[in-house]
Structure formats: structure tokens, C-alpha cells
Design a protein around this motif. Structure first.
Motif, PDB file in Angstrom:
ATOM      1  N   SER A 210      -1.596  -0.428  -3.263  1.00 33.16           N
ATOM      2  CA  SER A 210      -0.534  -0.722  -3.791  1.00 33.16           C
ATOM      3  C   SER A 210      -0.622   0.166  -5.106  1.00 33.16           C
ATOM      4  O   SER A 210      -1.824  -0.203  -5.967  1.00 33.16           O
ATOM      5  N   PHE A 211       0.133   1.114  -5.653  1.00 30.13           N
ATOM      6  CA  PHE A 211      -0.017   1.530  -7.066  1.00 30.13           C
ATOM      7  C   PHE A 211       1.257   1.232  -7.858  1.00 30.13           C
ATOM      8  O   PHE A 211       1.385   1.742  -9.067  1.00 30.13           O
ATOM      9  N   SER A 212       2.224   0.520  -7.281  1.00 26.03           N
ATOM     10  CA  SER A 212       3.416   0.427  -8.221  1.00 26.03           C
ATOM     11  C   SER A 212       3.187  -0.467  -9.360  1.00 26.03           C
ATOM     12  O   SER A 212       3.738  -0.249 -10.690  1.00 26.03           O
ATOM     13  N   GLY A 213       2.185  -1.398  -9.269  1.00 29.17           N
ATOM     14  CA  GLY A 213       1.880  -2.252 -10.412  1.00 29.17           C
ATOM     15  C   GLY A 213       1.254  -1.595 -11.476  1.00 29.17           C
ATOM     16  O   GLY A 213       1.409  -1.711 -12.617  1.00 29.17           O
ATOM     17  N   LEU A 214       0.298  -0.702 -11.071  1.00 25.21           N
ATOM     18  CA  LEU A 214      -0.524   0.216 -12.032  1.00 25.21           C
ATOM     19  C   LEU A 214       0.406   1.137 -12.864  1.00 25.21           C
ATOM     20  O   LEU A 214       0.384   1.265 -14.003  1.00 25.21           O
ATOM     21  N   LYS A 215       1.454   1.851 -12.035  1.00 26.23           N
ATOM     22  CA  LYS A 215       2.451   2.658 -12.619  1.00 26.23           C
ATOM     23  C   LYS A 215       3.266   1.832 -13.692  1.00 26.23           C
ATOM     24  O   LYS A 215       3.515   2.444 -14.779  1.00 26.23           O
TER      25      LYS A 215
END
Ligand code: KG4
Length: 337
Positions: A210-215
Motif C-alpha cells: 500500500s503506497f497511498s498513505g506514504l504518498k
């Protein structure tokens, strides 16, 4: 046997010629980056129109480079999906017409299979089974690969793909398109420990990403700095470096986890993000430390190309697969989720 590989799933028009020893005789890629740059992302309608203008020229260029003609072709291998339907249709229809006209077979190839097997274009290739991490603009997935046509999905992104998040950060910072290379260049000048950004490990043992939180965290950080008067060059570098490091930490850790869970000691990378030099270095160091063998495609074979499609199609053909004129393209891969 001469195989023509055609790839038009997204914004690159690519054609390659391969012989039956998997030697690349020609590998031509026509990039559309200049067309899509000013929009900060790919405009599907423009992509398919440009494929239509380029496809004949690119195939002709590959034949000229290999000193061959259409009459020398034995097989056409073409990307069937996943991707942008309008773009896929150009390559797929062209391949069908060529197959009909020349009276030779064609096979439709899953784009993901191309990335999963692109390492076989190199001198050093793994034996089966291996764990493959495919990281591109639309995919971040881990696979167990047990044969040329035997792929098992182990984990995939639940939101943004890694490449997509690179592109979105670049767009937010107005650094240009595609975002991966430009963010990576800034990251090389910055400090990857400057910002404390989140890593989504998900549930214990999960091989999903999951990369949306990092983004979002990265964008919030940039937003705060912009409200305080803007971002200096070194702040952009540090942001890119910290963002990139967070992506790499997760990619490396989950890949190693997959090898442990499945008792496999060979690792393969594929997809545009695997051209990232820090990812290649850090994956290399970690694999060496853990006694794993890492196989990397050449940088030019990480991004979309016709050679990997030619190779994957040749294997399918040798396994008995034949395309039919009734086949159609698809936007979502049956190999993915
Ligand atoms: O595999 P690919 O050429 O196309 C597909 O998405 O299928 O991958 C393109 C993606 C883009 O998101 C691009 O920003 C990213 O790969 N990319 C990179 C690098 N080079 C390309 N990301 C990080 N570092 C790079 N050096």
C-alpha cells in the motif's frame, strides 16, 4: 525461428525481433513522453493516436536494424493486456492483420508475463522457481514463477502502484513526467533519513503493498513547506530521497519475506521502477546478506519493450498456445488481482 514482438499497452510503441535462441536482433521503443509531459500523465486518446502513427514505422525500423523483411517472420507475439484498451487495440489489431496477411501464427501475451520473464533476455538467467517483484506504473506485485507460463500471484498493491506514486509526487512537485527518473535524480542529491515517512507493512505475513498513505504523507509535508514560503532545492531533494527510501524499504522487505515464506532463494525484478538504481543496489545488498541470488534485467529491458513480449510469446507458442482472430484485448490482467 524469427519472432516479432509488439508492445503498445500504454504510451510506448515498441517492436523487437528475437531468434529462437532468445537473442535480440532488434529492440526499438518509440517513447511518447514528450506528448504526455505537459499534461503530467498519460492521455489515453493521444496515446492510441500516436501508436497508430508509429506502429508501422517502428516495426519497419526493427526489421531494417536486423536486416530482415516481413517475409522472414515466423511468429508474431503481441501484448493483449492489461493496459489502455485504445492503445492495446492498435498493436493487437496490427498483429492480427500482419498474421493474416503473412499467413503466420500470432500469440497474445499478458504484459505482466513479459515483465516476469524479461530477465531471460540477459546472459545470466535464473532457474525455476523464483520470486519476482514486478514494479511499474500500474503494478506492484510479487509472484512465484515456476515455469515459463506458471505464475502464482503472492501479493499486490491494494491502492497505488509504486511507479504511480513516484509519478504523482513528481506531478505534485511539478518536476516533470515520467516521475520515477526525475524523483530518483533528486533523491540521489538528498538525505533519505531527513523525513520520517510511514511504511505500510499491513498484516503480519501479508505480501500485499500500500503506497497511498506514504504518498499522502509526502504531499502533506510538501504542502506545509509550501505554506511556509516554498520548498528550497535541498528540501525537494530530501523529500524525494525520503519518499524513495520508504518505497524501497517496503519493496525489499516484502520480497525477502516472500522468499522465506516460499523457501525460494532466487529473486528477479521487473517493470519500470526496477530501473531505479537505489532499488537495484539495496535489493542487491539485502539479497547478498540473506544468501539469495538476485537477477536483474538490463535497465532498458525493465521499462516496456517488445523483446520481453517476443520472449514470453515464443514460450507460449512452444507450449502450444495459438492466438485466434476472435481474441480481444483486456484492461485487467487475469494474472493480477
Ligand atoms: O514498466 P513501465 O515502463 O510501464 C508500465 O507502467 O507498464 O513503468 C513505468 C513506470 C513509471 O511510473 C515511471 O515513473 C517508473 O516506471 N520509473 C521509475 C524509474 N524509471 C521509470 N521509477 C523509479 N525510478 C526510476 N528510475
Amino acid at each position: 525461428m524469427i519472432v516479432l514482438g509488439i508492445e503498445t499497452s500504454c504510451d510506448d510503441t515498441a517492436a523487437a525481433l528475437l531468434d529462437s535462441e532468445a537473442s535480440i536482433l532488434a529492440n526499438v521503443v518509440s517513447s511518447q513522453d514528450l506528448i504526455h509531459q505537459r499534461f503530467g500523465g498519460i492521455v489515453p486518446e493521444l496515446a492510441s493516436r500516436r501508436h497508430m502513427e508509429s506502429i508501422t514505422l517502428i516495426v519497419k525500423e526493427s526489421l531494417d536494424l536486423a536486416n530482415l523483411t516481413l517475409a522472414d517472420l515466423d511468429l508474431i507475439s503481441v501484448t493483449r493486456g492489461p493496459g489502455l484498451l485504445g492503445s492495446l487495440l492498435v498493436g493487437f489489431s496490427y498483429a492480427k492483420s500482419l498474421s493474416y496477411t503473412l499467413g503466420i501464427p500470432f500469440v497474445g501475451v499478458d504484459h505482466m508475463a513479459g515483465h516476469l520473464l524479461s530477465v531471460f533476455l540477459e546472459d545470466q538467467a535464473p532457474s525455476f522457481p523464483y520470486i519476482a517483484l514486478i514494479v511499474s506504473g500500474g503494478t506492484t506485485s510479487l509472484f512465484k514463477v515456476e515455469g515459463y507460463c506458471q505464475f502464482e500471484l503472492l501479493g499486490a498493491t491494494r491502492d497505488d502502484a509504486a511507479g504511480e506514486s513516484f509519478d504523482k509526487i513528481a506531478r505534485y512537485l511539478q518536476l516533470g513526467y515520467p516521475g520515477g527518473p526525475v524523483v530518483s535524480n533528486h533523491a540521489d542529491q538528498g538525505d533519505g533519513t531527513a523525513l520520517s515517512l510511514p511504511r505500510a507493512w499491513l498484516e503480519e505475513g501479508s505480501l500485499d503493498f500500500s503506497f497511498s498513505g506514504l504518498k499522502t504523507s509526502t504531499m502533506n509535508h510538501c504542502h506545509r513547506l509550501k505554506q511556509q514560503g516554498g520548498m528550497a532545492e535541498n528540501q525537494i531533494d530530501d523529500t524525494c530521497a525520503s519518499f524513495q527510501q520508504a518505497v524501497i524499504d517496503v519493496l525489499v522487505e516484502k520480497t525477502v519475506k516472500a522468499t522465506q515464506l516460499h523457501g525460494i532463494n532466487s529473486v528477479v525484478l521487473g517493470g519500470g521502477v526496477s530501473a531505479n538504481s537505489s532499488l537495484r543496489q539495496q535489493m542487491g545488498r539485502r539479497c547478498a546478506a540473506d544468501g539469495l541470488s538476485l537477477y536483474l534485467p538490463a535497465v532498458e529491458n525493465c521499462t516496456d519493450n517488445g523483446a520481453m513480449i517476443a520472449f514470453a510469446g515464443l514460450q507460449q507458442f512452444l507450449g502450444g498456445d495459438r492466438g485466434s482472430f476472435g481474441d480481444d484485448v483486456y484492461s485487467r490482467s487475469p494474472l493480477g488481482r
